[in-house]
Design a protein around this motif. Structure first.
Motif, PDB file in Angstrom:
ATOM      1  N   SER A  45       0.822  -1.206   0.000  1.00 22.02           N
ATOM      2  CA  SER A  45       0.000   0.000   0.000  1.00 22.02           C
ATOM      3  C   SER A  45       0.859   1.260   0.000  1.00 22.02           C
ATOM      4  O   SER A  45       0.556   2.236  -0.701  1.00 22.02           O
ATOM      5  CB  SER A  45      -0.918  -0.010   1.229  1.00 22.02           C
ATOM      6  OG  SER A  45      -1.994   0.881   1.079  1.00 22.02           O
ATOM      7  N   THR A 142     -13.330   6.601  -1.774  1.00 22.87           N
ATOM      8  CA  THR A 142     -13.105   5.924  -0.485  1.00 22.87           C
ATOM      9  C   THR A 142     -13.870   4.611  -0.409  1.00 22.87           C
ATOM     10  O   THR A 142     -13.430   3.672   0.244  1.00 22.87           O
ATOM     11  CB  THR A 142     -13.502   6.830   0.695  1.00 22.87           C
ATOM     12  OG1 THR A 142     -14.886   7.163   0.597  1.00 22.87           O
ATOM     13  CG2 THR A 142     -12.682   8.098   0.700  1.00 22.87           C
ATOM     14  N   MET A 145     -11.828   1.850  -2.187  1.00 18.38           N
ATOM     15  CA  MET A 145     -10.697   1.440  -1.357  1.00 18.38           C
ATOM     16  C   MET A 145     -11.195   0.667  -0.144  1.00 18.38           C
ATOM     17  O   MET A 145     -10.592  -0.344   0.256  1.00 18.38           O
ATOM     18  CB  MET A 145      -9.886   2.658  -0.921  1.00 18.38           C
ATOM     19  CG  MET A 145      -8.564   2.302  -0.253  1.00 18.38           C
ATOM     20  SD  MET A 145      -7.419   1.470  -1.380  1.00 18.38           S
ATOM     21  CE  MET A 145      -6.627   2.899  -2.127  1.00 18.38           C
ATOM     22  N   TRP A 149     -10.209  -3.187   1.096  1.00 20.23           N
ATOM     23  CA  TRP A 149      -9.758  -3.530   2.449  1.00 20.23           C
ATOM     24  C   TRP A 149     -10.719  -4.501   3.127  1.00 20.23           C
ATOM     25  O   TRP A 149     -10.283  -5.414   3.830  1.00 20.23           O
ATOM     26  CB  TRP A 149      -9.591  -2.252   3.269  1.00 20.23           C
ATOM     27  CG  TRP A 149      -8.462  -1.394   2.795  1.00 20.23           C
ATOM     28  CD1 TRP A 149      -7.361  -1.803   2.093  1.00 20.23           C
ATOM     29  CD2 TRP A 149      -8.310   0.016   2.951  1.00 20.23           C
ATOM     30  NE1 TRP A 149      -6.540  -0.727   1.819  1.00 20.23           N
ATOM     31  CE2 TRP A 149      -7.089   0.395   2.332  1.00 20.23           C
ATOM     32  CE3 TRP A 149      -9.081   1.006   3.567  1.00 20.23           C
ATOM     33  CZ2 TRP A 149      -6.632   1.708   2.316  1.00 20.23           C
ATOM     34  CZ3 TRP A 149      -8.626   2.321   3.543  1.00 20.23           C
ATOM     35  CH2 TRP A 149      -7.408   2.673   2.922  1.00 20.23           C
ATOM     36  N   HIS A 166      -4.246  -0.234   5.133  1.00 19.47           N
ATOM     37  CA  HIS A 166      -4.773   1.092   5.476  1.00 19.47           C
ATOM     38  C   HIS A 166      -3.670   1.976   6.065  1.00 19.47           C
ATOM     39  O   HIS A 166      -3.518   3.145   5.676  1.00 19.47           O
ATOM     40  CB  HIS A 166      -5.921   0.916   6.477  1.00 19.47           C
ATOM     41  CG  HIS A 166      -6.778   2.126   6.643  1.00 19.47           C
ATOM     42  ND1 HIS A 166      -7.971   2.104   7.342  1.00 19.47           N
ATOM     43  CD2 HIS A 166      -6.628   3.415   6.237  1.00 19.47           C
ATOM     44  CE1 HIS A 166      -8.513   3.299   7.324  1.00 19.47           C
ATOM     45  NE2 HIS A 166      -7.714   4.125   6.678  1.00 19.47           N
ATOM     46  N   TRP A 169      -1.072   3.097   3.469  1.00 17.39           N
ATOM     47  CA  TRP A 169      -1.582   4.184   2.622  1.00 17.39           C
ATOM     48  C   TRP A 169      -1.584   5.515   3.377  1.00 17.39           C
ATOM     49  O   TRP A 169      -1.079   6.521   2.893  1.00 17.39           O
ATOM     50  CB  TRP A 169      -2.991   3.849   2.140  1.00 17.39           C
ATOM     51  CG  TRP A 169      -3.519   4.873   1.186  1.00 17.39           C
ATOM     52  CD1 TRP A 169      -4.194   6.017   1.489  1.00 17.39           C
ATOM     53  CD2 TRP A 169      -3.361   4.863  -0.238  1.00 17.39           C
ATOM     54  NE1 TRP A 169      -4.485   6.722   0.349  1.00 17.39           N
ATOM     55  CE2 TRP A 169      -3.986   6.036  -0.722  1.00 17.39           C
ATOM     56  CE3 TRP A 169      -2.769   3.975  -1.144  1.00 17.39           C
ATOM     57  CZ2 TRP A 169      -4.030   6.338  -2.083  1.00 17.39           C
ATOM     58  CZ3 TRP A 169      -2.813   4.290  -2.498  1.00 17.39           C
ATOM     59  CH2 TRP A 169      -3.430   5.443  -2.947  1.00 17.39           C
ATOM     60  N   PRO A 212      -7.378   0.411  -6.053  1.00 16.93           N
ATOM     61  CA  PRO A 212      -8.122  -0.657  -5.363  1.00 16.93           C
ATOM     62  C   PRO A 212      -8.042  -1.998  -6.089  1.00 16.93           C
ATOM     63  O   PRO A 212      -7.972  -3.049  -5.447  1.00 16.93           O
ATOM     64  CB  PRO A 212      -9.563  -0.127  -5.337  1.00 16.93           C
ATOM     65  CG  PRO A 212      -9.420   1.348  -5.408  1.00 16.93           C
ATOM     66  CD  PRO A 212      -8.245   1.582  -6.311  1.00 16.93           C
TER      67      PRO A 212
END
Length: 228
Positions: A45, A142, A145, A149, A166, A169, A212
């Motif tokens: 990430s 968001t 992404m 996750w 997370h 990033w 993503p």
């Protein structure tokens, strides 16, 4: 930190009510494998975020330079802020609630619902509620992404990988490249020009769609290969 403790207690309580478990929603064991997953997630990430922001500088004809306000104190404060915010969000969106939803409504619906909730949450954390276009952009960016996750949580049955992804990033985005709410921390973008229409669209597609997708490819193939 008190907020994290409260969420942990509430998460344990929900998990206990659901199946009498003890933090099994976090996927703590086997610990060595989980630490490897966290590390790989962080590195992948962080690299993806770094490449994306270097591409931004290239497209804008700019360069990243050490911020004149850089200090070790602000750096470590930012790292701590990143960790606390990441862990809080992961407990909320990739913790016991997602664990229960996967068992109740199935993996696909649970992951999608988690991603939508993550996107809506950022309407408020980014302060864009009421601006329809900004809300749409934030929901898509968001949300996708968050989907990647949440999908990593469902595939590994552990919070370690999504936390690593997370945190990697946010660490690069906020602390290294100073794009977060704390302002300039480590690097600052200088001599930036506005993106033209096509370059702006290209950058949007890469950041919102490709990143993503690459995370999901890594989860599907990279983690599987690492376990072999």
């Amino acid at each position: 930190m008190l907020g994290i403790l409260v969420i942990l207690v509430l998460s344990w309580f929900l998990n206990y009510l659901y199946n009498k478990g003890n933090f099994n929603f976090m996927g703590l064991s086997p610990l060595v494998k989980r630490i490897i997953q966290w590390t790989l997630g962080f590195l992948v990430s962080a690299i993806l975020c770094g490449v994306l922001l270097l591409l931004e500088a290239y497209l804008k004809g700019a360069s990243w330079q050490l911020s004149t306000s850089f200090s070790s104190t602000s750096f470590f404060h930012s790292v701590l802020w990143d960790f606390k915010s990441v862990f809080t969000e992961e407990l909320l969106f990739r913790g016991v609630l997602l664990y229960i939803l996967i068992h109740k409504i199935g993996e696909n619906k649970a992951v999608l619902l988690s991603a939508l909730a993550f996107g809506v949450y950022h309407w408020f954390s980014f302060g864009v509620f009421g601006n329809v276009m900004a809300m749409l952009v934030v929901l898509v960016s968001t949300g996708l992404m968050g989907y990647a996750w949440a999908w990593s949580f469902s595939k590994t049955k552990s919070m370690f990988l999504p936390i690593g992804l997370h945190f990697g990033w946010n660490f690069m985005y906020n602390t290294i490249f100073s794009k977060g709410p704390l302002g300039q921390v480590t690097l600052a973008l200088t001599n930036a020009q506005d993106l033209e229409d096509w370059t702006s669209l290209l950058y949007f597609l890469i950041s919102v769609i490709m990143i993503p997708l690459l995370v999901m490819i890594f989860v599907k193939y990279g983690i599987k290969k690492a376990k072999a």
